[in-house]
Design an enzyme around this catalytic site. Structure first.
Site, PDB file in Angstrom:
ATOM      1  N   HIS A 165       0.808  -1.217   0.000  1.00  0.00           N
ATOM      2  CA  HIS A 165       0.000   0.000   0.000  1.00  0.00           C
ATOM      3  C   HIS A 165       0.843   1.269   0.000  1.00  0.00           C
ATOM      4  CE1 HIS A 165      -4.016  -1.863   0.729  1.00  0.00           C
ATOM      5  NE2 HIS A 165      -3.241  -2.867   1.122  1.00  0.00           N
ATOM      6  N   ASP A 372       3.647   9.428  -0.990  1.00  0.00           N
ATOM      7  CA  ASP A 372       2.394   8.783  -0.608  1.00  0.00           C
ATOM      8  C   ASP A 372       2.138   7.604  -1.535  1.00  0.00           C
ATOM      9  OD1 ASP A 372       0.421   8.907   1.305  1.00  0.00           O
ATOM     10  OD2 ASP A 372      -0.391  10.819   0.633  1.00  0.00           O
TER      11      ASP A 372
END
Length: 728
Positions: A165, A372
């Site tokens: 992720h 991110d």
């Protein structure tokens, strides 16, 4: 419960706490929870993870029973000390900062590495107890990088998927880790590995090549005797739940209050976890610079920053909170006025209803992440702005920047650029705002969380994965080989040269065929039932010099040129494009000049860098570096880069031994014929793949292969060919 699918993550989507004498559970939120929630409507699965609290050993059976009654969750029990060392220790003091490009925050003494391994082993024990060989296991995120290997070793037939992720760093950064090999080998226990962006997937593949020496392809890796798929699966949200909240007919008091409070100002919104990767100081400095450059906006714009508390017991996060408090105080002191506070800063969790109301009201969403994985806040805002057409200002270092074409992209390190983007967003005319908002909304709606999970699991179920062929020694099957040979009315014998018929020589010019080999090929070629071809990367000049007087068929430069059996003429099989050679020749020459003992060979079709005389380990390392450099440099040219035994070769696209094989017998029924193909490197794998699966294919040397059989040395090849040449 006999689950067909098991989800494994560090945390379960619930929070466990003890109330008086009983343990109680309540739902918890998070990106993975939101992403997998829609999947519950489509299929049943078991979710395994830590329950969020330390349960005494004597109370664990009752807690496990409580979860079993729901048939949805299976807890992994960790003590407070184990959580501190496994989660806060190694996972978040080593992996998190390094993967987010903060090597200065990494403790390279590897605190709690042993505890990280033990934590993964605890997860493995629970998964193995719950699964069967036909279970799909989907492992999530950086806390469990070692888990796929542990599962694979215990249950080789499991189908295992892994999804990261967070970002995967470049190989130059990743290789700083002292345990770099162990972590890669851990995740390579998977059959399918997923990433948020193409960049992260490419970084992973290149890292596997540079550190483990793996052969990489655009969508797969070769690791041992296994083929592992990897790819990009950007995560999404459930747009329906946000759309439903926004479309509620009744006006909520919260939304009314927000509209009234900010009726006279433009609202710039920030929603982030208070993590150093989110770039909150960069956001505040950018907003400060905006107010300096555009004093006309003073009193007319407010930045409302929601900083969701994260890891508040970690010193680094406490230091950042102090820095943010000081920045907010300074900026409000400089630009504030009675009745006007330019930055409104909230350090707390907001409810779903509150967030949706803020998303809907905000004129601009400002995201300044330094790094991110995806950033789902962008997608949530895009869905909630379907009608009002707010503007998204987004860091180019967030994974979502690769997907949301309507965003204004910024470099958060460039304070002036952040300030300019804020002004551009606030001053943007309605037609452009509507166009950008529509593009972002369409993406968030189309690439939903449900689609993300469905696509990943679909690929895990159906794509060809797992084992490349398991080879056996050809000599153990030689009797059956001879029987097939004698019975066949037609025989095809396809032989590589260097490394197969003759051993490698330090200088390729010294690898002349011995008399014994020429005699064997002569007998085989003289048999009217046989079609015999030497298929080599060598030039036509080399093959003519060595085999010019024989009847053996010849193929030069991996299939660009063909001389059929009994013919003295060479035929060019495809058009030759060589405009790229000058550029590649310079790269190879520079490389050869720096590596003593290596040299460049120019062929009609391509170029090759040979490193036979270079120290083995150093040569392999330099070859990998050269191959990766060439692939990145020549990506838009019609060429293929191939690493074979002691050589890196660049050749035109469309030239390979597989295509050559099809050309040789395009009008012949090979299903009823005897076929023997032998080779020793990657170029020969193209030949093995082109042949029917029942043919006699043999890899010379020990390596992962598509061939059915194996021999270790070229002298063993000659022994077998010699015996066949004696048969009629």
């Amino acid at each position: 419960m006999d689950p067909k699918l098991i989800i494994v993550s560090n945390r379960l989507p619930i929070h466990l706490e003890k109330r008086e004498s009983d343990w109680m559970s309540s739902p918890s939120s998070g990106g993975l929870v939101s992403a997998l929630d829609p999947l519950k409507q489509e299929m049943k699965f078991l979710w395994i993870g830590w329950a969020g609290a330390a349960v005494p050993e004597n109370e664990q059976p009752s807690v496990r029973e409580m979860f079993n009654r729901s048939s949805a969750y299976q807890p992994v029990f960790l003590s407070n000390e184990e959580v501190e060392k496994f989660y806060n220790g190694f996972s978040n003091s080593v992996l998190w900062p390094l993967f987010h490009y903060f090597p200065e925050r990494v403790d390279f003494s590897l605190p709690f590495w042993d505890e990280y391994k033990k934590g993964n082993e605890k997860f493995a024990a629970v998964v193995l107890d719950a699964c069967k060989d036909d279970t799909l296991v989907w492992v999530h995120d950086y806390h469990l990088l070692l888990l796929p290997k542990l599962l694979r070793e215990a249950r080789p037939k499991l189908r295992i998927g892994f999804f990261l992720h967070i970002p995967f760093p470049s190989s130059e950064l990743y290789r700083l880790l002292p345990v770099r090999r162990e972590l890669l080998e851990g995740v390579l226990g998977s059959d399918l590995i997923g990433f948020q962006t193409h960049d992260y997937a490419r970084y992973f593949a290149v890292t596997c090549s540079r550190i483990l020496g793996l052969e990489i392809h655009p969508t797969e890796l070769r690791y041992g005797d296994r083929k592992i798929l990897y790819g990009t699966y950007p995560i999404g949200i459930d747009p329906k739940i946000f759309g439903k909240e926004i479309d509620r007919k009744r006006e909520s008091p919260l939304r009314t209050e927000l509209n009234e409070r900010y009726s006279s100002v433009k609202l710039v919104l920030g929603v982030d976890r208070s993590d150093y990767s989110k770039g909150l100081p960069h956001k505040l400095r950018g907003f400060e610079r905006f107010l300096e450059l555009h004093p006309e906006w003073k009193g007319k714009v407010v930045l409302l920053q929601v900083a969701v508390p994260s890891r508040t017991d970690v010193r680094e996060y406490q230091r950042q909170k102090d820095e943010l408090d000081q920045l907010v105080g300074r900026i409000n002191g400089r630009f504030g006025a009675p009745g006007y506070t330019p930055i409104q800063y909230f350090v707390r969790d907001f409810s779903f209803e509150e967030l949706c109301a803020l998303y809907e009201r905000a004129d601009v969403l400002l995201v300044t992440s330094i790094r991110d994985g995806m950033n789902l806040v962008c997608l949530e805002y895009s869905v909630c702005q379907r009608k009002r057409h707010g503007v998204l200002v987004l860091s180019e270092f967030a994974g979502a920047a690769r997907s949301l074409s309507g965003a204004l992209l910024i470099n958060p390190w460039e304070t002036q650029g952040v300030a300019n983007a804020i002004h551009q967003a606030l001053a943007m005319e309605e037609p452009e705002r509507a166009k950008r908002a529509a593009e972002n909304y369409q993406y968030a709606k189309t690439f939903s969380a449900k689609g993300w999970a469905t696509r990943f699991l679909g690929d895990l179920r159906t794509k060809v994965i797992s084992i490349i062929s398991e080879t056996e020694d050809l000599r153990a099957h030689f009797l059956n080989l001879k029987i097939d040979y004698v019975r066949a009315a037609k025989r095809f014998i396809l032989l590589d040269y260097d490394g197969t018929l003759v051993p490698f020589a330090m200088d390729p010019k010294d690898a002349k065929p011995p008399k014994e080999l020429l005699a064997i090929l002569g007998r085989l070629s003289g048999n009217p039932k046989n079609l015999v071809y030497v298929i080599s990367g060598r030039t036509t000049e080399d093959l003519d010099k060595w085999f010019g007087q024989s009847q053996t068929g010849l193929a030069a430069e991996h299939g660009m040129f063909l001389r059929k059996m009994g013919s003295g003429e060479w035929k060019t099989l495809t058009s030759l494009v060589t405009e790229w050679k000058e550029q590649v020749a310079k790269i190879l020459k520079d490389h050869a000049d720096r590596i003593p003992g290596s040299f460049v060979e120019e062929k009609k079709t391509g170029l090759a860098w040979h490193y036979r005389a270079v120290n083995e380990k150093f040569g392999e390392w330099q070859a990998l570096e050269l191959k990766i450099h060439l692939e990145e440099t020549l990506t838009n040219l019609p060429v293929t880069v191939m690493q074979a035994n002691k050589v890196v070769e660049v050749r035109p696209v469309g030239i390979n031994k597989g295509l050559l094989i099809r050309h040789i017998w395009e009008e012949v029924d090979t299903t009823s014929s005897f076929v023997l193909a032998m080779g020793d490197d990657q170029s020969d794998e193209e030949m093995f793949e082109a042949l029917p699966p029942t043919t006699w294919t043999c890899r010379v040397g020990v390596a992962p292969t598509r061939a059915r059989f194996n021999l270790r040395r070229s002298d063993e090849v000659l022994e077998i060919l010699n015996e066949l040449s004696q048969l009629t």
